[in-house]
Design a protein around this motif. Structure first.
Motif, PDB file in Angstrom:
ATOM      1  N   GLY A 195       0.818  -1.227   0.000  1.00 19.62           N
ATOM      2  CA  GLY A 195       0.000   0.000   0.000  1.00 19.62           C
ATOM      3  C   GLY A 195       0.848   1.273   0.000  1.00 19.62           C
ATOM      4  N   GLN A 196       2.174   1.136   0.137  1.00 21.62           N
ATOM      5  CA  GLN A 196       3.046   2.332   0.145  1.00 21.62           C
ATOM      6  C   GLN A 196       3.626   2.521  -1.265  1.00 21.62           C
ATOM      7  OE1 GLN A 196       3.383   3.939   3.093  1.00 21.62           O
ATOM      8  NE2 GLN A 196       2.117   2.408   4.122  1.00 21.62           N
ATOM      9  N   PRO A 197       3.012   3.396  -2.065  1.00 20.84           N
ATOM     10  CA  PRO A 197       3.408   3.451  -3.488  1.00 20.84           C
ATOM     11  C   PRO A 197       4.863   3.877  -3.698  1.00 20.84           C
ATOM     12  CG  PRO A 197       1.870   5.223  -2.914  1.00 20.84           C
ATOM     13  CD  PRO A 197       1.932   4.318  -1.735  1.00 20.84           C
ATOM     14  N   GLU A 198       5.384   4.759  -2.803  1.00 24.55           N
ATOM     15  CA  GLU A 198       6.737   5.274  -3.062  1.00 24.55           C
ATOM     16  C   GLU A 198       7.833   4.335  -2.583  1.00 24.55           C
ATOM     17  OE1 GLU A 198       5.612   6.834   0.989  1.00 24.55           O
ATOM     18  OE2 GLU A 198       4.666   6.178  -0.869  1.00 24.55           O
ATOM     19  N   LEU A 199       7.438   3.194  -1.978  1.00 24.53           N
ATOM     20  CA  LEU A 199       8.429   2.300  -1.372  1.00 24.53           C
ATOM     21  C   LEU A 199       9.468   1.808  -2.383  1.00 24.53           C
ATOM     22  CD1 LEU A 199       9.015   1.128   1.363  1.00 24.53           C
ATOM     23  CD2 LEU A 199       7.613  -0.837   0.840  1.00 24.53           C
ATOM     24  N   LYS A 200       8.990   1.380  -3.578  1.00 27.62           N
ATOM     25  CA  LYS A 200       9.930   0.818  -4.571  1.00 27.62           C
ATOM     26  C   LYS A 200      10.985   1.865  -4.952  1.00 27.62           C
ATOM     27  CE  LYS A 200       6.494  -2.268  -6.623  1.00 27.62           C
ATOM     28  NZ  LYS A 200       5.597  -2.489  -7.749  1.00 27.62           N
ATOM     29  N   THR A 201      10.534   3.077  -5.206  1.00 22.67           N
ATOM     30  CA  THR A 201      11.513   4.088  -5.644  1.00 22.67           C
ATOM     31  C   THR A 201      12.514   4.399  -4.536  1.00 22.67           C
ATOM     32  OG1 THR A 201       9.736   5.625  -5.152  1.00 22.67           O
ATOM     33  CG2 THR A 201      10.264   5.310  -7.479  1.00 22.67           C
ATOM     34  N   VAL A 202      11.999   4.479  -3.296  1.00 22.47           N
ATOM     35  CA  VAL A 202      12.919   4.779  -2.171  1.00 22.47           C
ATOM     36  C   VAL A 202      14.027   3.730  -2.110  1.00 22.47           C
ATOM     37  CG1 VAL A 202      13.097   4.837   0.339  1.00 22.47           C
ATOM     38  CG2 VAL A 202      11.188   5.981  -0.782  1.00 22.47           C
ATOM     39  N   ILE A 203      13.617   2.442  -2.245  1.00 26.10           N
ATOM     40  CA  ILE A 203      14.619   1.368  -2.122  1.00 26.10           C
ATOM     41  C   ILE A 203      15.568   1.384  -3.320  1.00 26.10           C
ATOM     42  CG2 ILE A 203      14.934  -1.135  -2.083  1.00 26.10           C
ATOM     43  CD1 ILE A 203      12.508  -1.342  -0.337  1.00 26.10           C
ATOM     44  N   LEU A 204      14.998   1.587  -4.534  1.00 23.57           N
ATOM     45  CA  LEU A 204      15.870   1.590  -5.720  1.00 23.57           C
ATOM     46  C   LEU A 204      16.843   2.762  -5.671  1.00 23.57           C
ATOM     47  CD1 LEU A 204      13.480   0.461  -8.579  1.00 23.57           C
ATOM     48  CD2 LEU A 204      15.230  -0.873  -7.427  1.00 23.57           C
ATOM     49  N   ASP A 205      16.424   3.898  -5.087  1.00 26.83           N
ATOM     50  CA  ASP A 205      17.352   5.025  -4.932  1.00 26.83           C
ATOM     51  C   ASP A 205      18.518   4.624  -4.037  1.00 26.83           C
ATOM     52  OD1 ASP A 205      15.806   6.562  -6.473  1.00 26.83           O
ATOM     53  OD2 ASP A 205      14.918   7.786  -4.870  1.00 26.83           O
ATOM     54  N   ALA A 206      18.170   3.841  -3.004  1.00 22.68           N
ATOM     55  CA  ALA A 206      19.230   3.433  -2.063  1.00 22.68           C
ATOM     56  C   ALA A 206      20.273   2.560  -2.757  1.00 22.68           C
ATOM     57  CB  ALA A 206      18.619   2.685  -0.883  1.00 22.68           C
ATOM     58  N   PHE A 207      19.875   1.888  -3.873  1.00 21.05           N
ATOM     59  CA  PHE A 207      20.843   1.067  -4.625  1.00 21.05           C
ATOM     60  C   PHE A 207      21.975   1.927  -5.182  1.00 21.05           C
ATOM     61  CE2 PHE A 207      18.337  -3.000  -5.985  1.00 21.05           C
ATOM     62  CZ  PHE A 207      18.137  -3.284  -4.653  1.00 21.05           C
ATOM     63  N   SER A 208      21.723   3.243  -5.295  1.00 26.79           N
ATOM     64  CA  SER A 208      22.758   4.114  -5.875  1.00 26.79           C
ATOM     65  C   SER A 208      23.598   4.792  -4.797  1.00 26.79           C
ATOM     66  CB  SER A 208      22.101   5.214  -6.731  1.00 26.79           C
ATOM     67  OG  SER A 208      21.064   4.661  -7.501  1.00 26.79           O
ATOM     68  N   SER A 209      23.379   4.426  -3.548  1.00 24.24           N
ATOM     69  CA  SER A 209      24.117   5.069  -2.447  1.00 24.24           C
ATOM     70  C   SER A 209      25.618   4.801  -2.594  1.00 24.24           C
ATOM     71  CB  SER A 209      23.621   4.493  -1.123  1.00 24.24           C
ATOM     72  OG  SER A 209      24.559   4.722  -0.118  1.00 24.24           O
ATOM     73  N   ALA A 210      26.393   5.731  -2.013  1.00 22.19           N
ATOM     74  CA  ALA A 210      27.858   5.542  -2.064  1.00 22.19           C
ATOM     75  C   ALA A 210      28.288   4.479  -1.059  1.00 22.19           C
ATOM     76  CB  ALA A 210      28.545   6.865  -1.762  1.00 22.19           C
ATOM     77  N   SER A 211      27.462   4.242  -0.041  1.00 19.84           N
ATOM     78  CA  SER A 211      27.868   3.300   1.019  1.00 19.84           C
ATOM     79  C   SER A 211      27.488   1.871   0.643  1.00 19.84           C
ATOM     80  CB  SER A 211      27.180   3.697   2.326  1.00 19.84           C
ATOM     81  OG  SER A 211      27.008   2.569   3.144  1.00 19.84           O
ATOM     82  N   GLU A 212      28.489   0.972   0.692  1.00 19.29           N
ATOM     83  CA  GLU A 212      28.223  -0.451   0.381  1.00 19.29           C
ATOM     84  C   GLU A 212      27.198  -1.037   1.352  1.00 19.29           C
ATOM     85  OE1 GLU A 212      29.112  -2.448  -2.120  1.00 19.29           O
ATOM     86  OE2 GLU A 212      30.091  -0.708  -3.047  1.00 19.29           O
ATOM     87  N   GLU A 213      27.290  -0.615   2.629  1.00 11.52           N
ATOM     88  CA  GLU A 213      26.383  -1.172   3.645  1.00 11.52           C
ATOM     89  C   GLU A 213      24.937  -0.831   3.331  1.00 11.52           C
ATOM     90  OE1 GLU A 213      27.995   0.285   7.331  1.00 11.52           O
ATOM     91  OE2 GLU A 213      28.639  -1.732   7.872  1.00 11.52           O
TER      92      GLU A 213
END
Length: 1051
Positions: free
Chosen positions: A674-692
């Motif tokens: 039910g949280q529509p923005e969830l996918k984008t939030v997580i996919l954005d995190a895939f581009s983070s500089a931190s490996e963790e």
């Protein structure tokens, strides 16, 4: 000393050779034997002359001279060179073949047996010539010669395990034949066995007239004894023949329990004990579910013979002979240890026999102790109701033994009493047995020992444990005696010597279902317990934490805030990573507190919380301590304590990391679609500089998908196809989904996921391939009938990457608990392991890793394939020149060994096989490769040092045969010097190697007779003369002895 020896050797040899005065000759032989034993290596130049003076003495008219000559020759062969050894053996063989007189033949056979005992590893290669001669002499009608022949067999079996192997069946059949060899006695009627003693006397008188016996005495018992001892040796050294032993040797030994000669009978019993002991260590693989299907295992065969054993022992348990009765008790004890519950049907027959020895006036102290310890083991390993009809008979003699003046009997009897209490009133069973007639006797005899101050330490401790059990199981029947007894416990708690045992007894009482009233002593006891938490005795800390935990759980209404504060004040130093087990117990205590006394937790926000948070950050937090920590935080959240505001660090990465992991945990259990923005939030995190953060995001996506597969799984699959750069992270999400989702939920998607994975199994990036392989393996578990044959089909793929992915996938289908895929896997794992012959190095390496996983987690899959797999496995342990290349790094040349990883994998497999398939290995072939590994690269040396230590305890006689070849590489490692200008890591590596090699040396020295090897003793003196090596050696010896003490302390 050495030059004295050298000076007197010439005089001694001439004194021996002269044969003038026998007493001088005997003394000279004694001194010579002693010198050879202590300083043999120094006299190497004299060995030929010593040999030539000793050999003629073997035909001396005086038997005493011959006997001492044999002793001296035995010591000579331990240190003499090969030429001298060959001369000696050739001489003995040619004399035996000539067989001039019976008397000298006996001596030569004795001499060969002595050589084999002292230097079995050297005589092995001559056995092919020796054994036929010895077999031939067994059939000569001369009892003494037969005895010596069978003794020779025994020494070959123990000392030359590899070479004697083809002859073992012959040896067994000769022993079985002579085990019953009693020409002057008739065992016709089994039932007249009781009269055997009277018959003996009559028999003796008629022997003199018999021609064959030069002696008035009957010598046949010595032949029977030798046969029993030889069978003992065979049974102890050839555990791979266990099923065969149960078919042939076991019934024969049981039938001889009736032996009339006491010494022989003891050896027959001992041989059977060895058989039982051999059956015990093998249990790990005998209980294997697959092995059980194969019909008869040693355990099932033993089970079927229990009634025969009991029938044979039953007659012996009331014999006059103390030694015989002791043997019976040892036998029953071992039998029950190997097969718990085995005697259920036979208790009525056996209890009278045990009670007979407890009441018998002529019983020695040791016999009573053995009878009590046998009774204890039987009580521990059978259901209580089996004994209920016999309690009336058991209690009086046991109570009498508790009152015995000899402390060892009292101590053993208190153990039995403690177990008896559990039997007469088992708290976990509804089956009611009326215990009331026995309570006062059991209490009275125990309280007398509990009150006594001037008794042995062990009796004190066991009286405390026994009384603890009485209160735990019968406390509701003690009435007015209870408070007084608890006050004695309080006194014992204050005494340093008895405090640990008392803490354990109080834990037992506090956990009793009878809800014993401990309130009278709690006020005083809890502060004492709190003070124990700062004592420097680990076992006491652990037991005290367990006691406090159960007291807080079951007596919450009587534990005051002041008591709790006293305990909390002691906790901070206990919670740290240096001792995870103590930390775990302390955290469990806090969890109990959070559930039972939530108000008291407001006091922990200071130092205890700081320690907890520090421990959460520790990389060592895992297993039981981690589970305890999670439980504590759950309990803490449940109490809603407000004062626990953990200040969060303001760095955004840490907060995102926590948020993502939390989302994953929540999404696993709750549908978050039910949280529509969830996918984008997580996919954005895939581009983070931190490996963790990236890996947390991939975990979160996978975990959230489990909460709603139809919504998220197609999305993940689509992203994997469309986003080549993020493939690795997305595949990790897919792995999380396959590992965690329900089988029914995944079924509809299997085909799509499979097709996608196959596209990526030829990826050049190894990390990606490994994730794909894990997904393939775990997916196969969902529908093994369809998918396992498919996996097998890809073994024929032209791409080595695809083949390695498939073989790795199989590794993830194997686990240490039974699964539906197991029978299918067993049928085809051979095909996957054929990749050990693959032309590609990497495919062979992953095949070894998969094999190792099978050998470790489910040995039954590969046990029957070892004959075909082992040659390929051993082949990979060899260093291959064609895989070593030179790489130029600036001005330096650096050698790279591409074969190192595969060799390491092969040695790791070998180490695993020692634990799971020892009975299927040819240990000598195995040792050849261990020997090569000792000279290999750093990582492999470390592994083979570990193997040597394991082998020293598992198969000492084989290691002893190879000792000289194993010592040399160990010595080389310990004496290697690092170049002075090397980097710090090189020095550290070399130090670690030395320590590890020394551990192997210490393990080798636990083998009796290892230090007799000239090379080993030379190495030992080299160690003691080098201060650095001597210091390492001493510290390892101290560690190994303190480790043994520690394990005894915490059990």
């Amino acid at each position: 000393m050495p030059h004295v020896c050298k000076k007197i050797t010439g005089r001694l040899t001439s004194a021996i050779a002269k044969q003038e005065d026998v007493s001088v000759q005997l003394e000279a032989l004694d001194i010579m034997a002693d010198m050879l034993c202590r300083q043999g290596g120094l006299l190497v130049n004299f060995h030929p002359s010593i040999l030539s003076c000793l050999l003629p003495q073997l035909t001396s008219p005086r038997l005493a001279v011959r006997k001492r000559t044999i002793i001296a020759l035995g010591h000579l062969v331990m240190s003499c060179g090969n030429l001298v050894f060959v001369d000696l053996i050739e001489h003995l063989l040619s004399e035996l073949s000539r067989n001039e007189s019976m008397s000298t033949t006996r001596t030569y056979i004795q001499c060969i047996a002595a050589i084999s005992r002292q230097a079995g590893h050297r005589i092995g290669e001559y056995l092919e010539k020796i054994i036929p001669l010895v077999v031939k002499f067994c059939s000569v009608d001369d009892d003494e010669l037969r005895e010596y022949c069978i003794q020779a067999f025994e020494s070959f079996v123990r000392r030359c395990p590899k070479e004697v192997y083809p002859h073992v069946p012959t040896v067994i059949s000769i022993c079985l034949k002579y085990l019953t060899y009693d020409p002057n006695y008739n065992y016709d009627d089994e039932d007249e066995d009781e009269n055997a003693m009277d018959a003996d006397g009559v028999d003796e008188d008629y022997q003199g007239s018999d021609d064959e016996y030069s002696d008035d005495d009957d010598m046949s018992w010595k032949v029977r004894r030798a046969a029993a001892k030889c069978l003992d040796a065979v049974v102890s050294t050839r555990h791979e023949m266990l099923p065969e032993f149960y078919r042939t040797v076991s019934p024969a030994l049981i039938a001889r329990f009736k032996e009339r000669e006491e010494n022989v009978k003891a050896d027959v019993f001992h041989a059977y004990l060895s058989l039982l002991k051999q059956t015990r260590p093998a249990q790990s693989w005998l209980c294997d579910p697959d092995a059980m299907e194969q019909g008869e295992t040693p355990l099932t065969m033993l089970q079927s013979q229990v009634s025969m054993i009991v029938k044979a022992l039953h007659k012996q348990m009331k014999e006059k002979s103390v030694k015989t009765r002791q043997c019976c008790f040892n036998m029953l004890t071992e039998l029950v240890n190997v097969l718990p519950g085995a005697l259920t049907q036979h208790i009525p027959v056996l209890i009278p026999g045990i009670i007979f020895s407890l009441n018998d006036k002529s019983s020695s102290s040791n016999l009573k102790i053995d009878a009590l310890s046998c009774l204890y083991v039987i009580l521990c390993n059978h259901q209580p109701k089996v004994f209920h009809p016999h309690v009336q008979a058991i209690v009086p003699p046991v109570v009498a033994c508790v009152g015995d003046p000899f402390y060892k009997i009292t101590s053993e009897a208190l153990l039995v009493t403690q177990q008896l209490v559990k039997v007469i009133r088992p708290l976990d069973q509804t089956d009611v047995f009326d215990a009331s007639p026995y309570i006062s006797d059991l209490f009275a005899c125990t309280i007398k020992r509990l009150k006594a101050a001037d008794i042995d330490q062990e009796v004190k401790e066991r009286a405390i444990s026994c009384m603890g059990q009485i209160i735990c199981n019968l406390g509701d029947s003690l009435g007015a005696d209870l408070p007084g007894t608890l006050h004695i416990f309080l006194e014992r708690l204050k005494n340093e010597i008895t405090r640990l045992t008392t803490v354990k007894a109080l834990t037992l009482i506090a956990g009793s279902q009878l809800k014993i009233n401990l309130r009278p002593i709690l006020g005083e006891a809890v502060p004492i317990l709190a003070s124990f938490l700062r004592k420097n005795q680990r076992a006491l800390k652990l037991s005290t934490l367990a006691a406090l935990d159960i007291l807080v759980k079951n007596y919450s209404d009587s534990v005051t805030p002041a008591m709790i504060d006293a305990v909390l004040a002691e906790l901070p130093p206990l919670i740290n990573e240096s001792d995870m087990h103590v930390s775990q117990m302390a955290i469990s205590f806090l969890t109990t507190l959070a559930r039972v006394h939530p108000d008291s937790l407001s006091k922990i926000s200071g130092s205890i919380l700081a320690e907890l948070i520090a421990l959460v950050r520790s990389p060592l937090l895992q297993g039981g301590a981690l589970s305890a920590m999670l439980e504590f935080f759950q309990a803490l959240v449940a109490t809603g304590t407000a004062s626990l505001d953990v200040k969060n660090s303001r760095s955004t990465d840490s907060i995102r990391l926590l948020a993502l992991l939390s989302l994953g945990e929540v999404g696993h259990h709750v549908d978050l679609s039910g949280q529509p923005e969830l996918k984008t939030v997580i996919l954005d995190a895939f581009s983070s500089a931190s490996e963790e953060v990236k890996s947390a995001a991939s975990y979160a996506l996978g975990s959230i998908s489990v909460g709603n597969l139809p919504e998220y799984l197609p999305f993940v699959l689509q992203e994997i196809s469309g986003q080549p750069k993020r493939q690795y992270l997305l595949l990790h999400s897919l792995k999380e989904i396959i590992s965690s989702a329900s089988v029914a939920g995944l079924k509809p998607y299997v085909e799509n996921v499979w097709a996608l994975l196959l596209k990526h199994c030829e990826c050049t990036e190894e990390g990606t391939r490994n994730v794909v392989a894990e997904c393939l393996g775990k997916l196969t578990l969902i529908d093994p009938e369809t998918l396992l044959p498919r996996l097998k089909g890809y073994l024929l793929s032209g791409s080595s990457y695809a083949r390695s992915s498939v073989v790795t996938a199989v590794k993830f289908t194997i686990s240490d608990h039974p699964q539906t895929i197991d029978p299918l896997l067993k049928n085809c794992i051979g095909d996957f392991l054929k990749t050990l012959e693959d032309p590609d190095l990497n495919v062979r390496r992953v095949a070894l890793v998969t094999f190792n996983s099978a050998a470790h987690n489910k040995p039954s899959l590969i046990r029957d394939l070892l004959d075909t797999v082992l040659p390929h496995l051993y082949n990979e342990t060899k260093v291959r020149k064609d895989l070593i290349r030179e790489v130029e790094m600036g001005p330096f040349k650096h050698t790279v060994d591409d074969g190192l990883d595969i060799r390491k994998a092969a040695f790791e497999c070998m180490y695993t096989l020692l634990d799971s398939c020892l009975d299927r290995l040819d240990i000598f072939e195995f040792l050849n490769h261990v020997e090569d590994g000792l000279k290999d690269h750093y990582d492999i040396k470390m592994l083979t040092f570990l193997m040597l230590a394991r082998l020293s305890s598992l198969c000492p006689s084989a290691v002893l045969q190879r000792l000289d070849r194993l010592v040399e590489p160990l010595r080389a490692t310990c004496t290697t010097k690092v170049k002075a200008n090397s980097v710090k890591q090189e020095f550290e590596k070399q130090d670690e190697l030395k320590r590890s090699a020394m551990r192997a040396v210490v393990a080798l020295l636990t083998i009796p007779e290892a230090e007799k090897s000239p090379l080993m003793s030379e190495f030992q003196s080299q160690i003691s003369s080098n201060p650095e090596l001597a210091a390492i050696f001493d510290s390892i010896q101290r560690d190994s002895s303190s480790a043994n003490m520690e394990s005894m302390d915490t059990t």
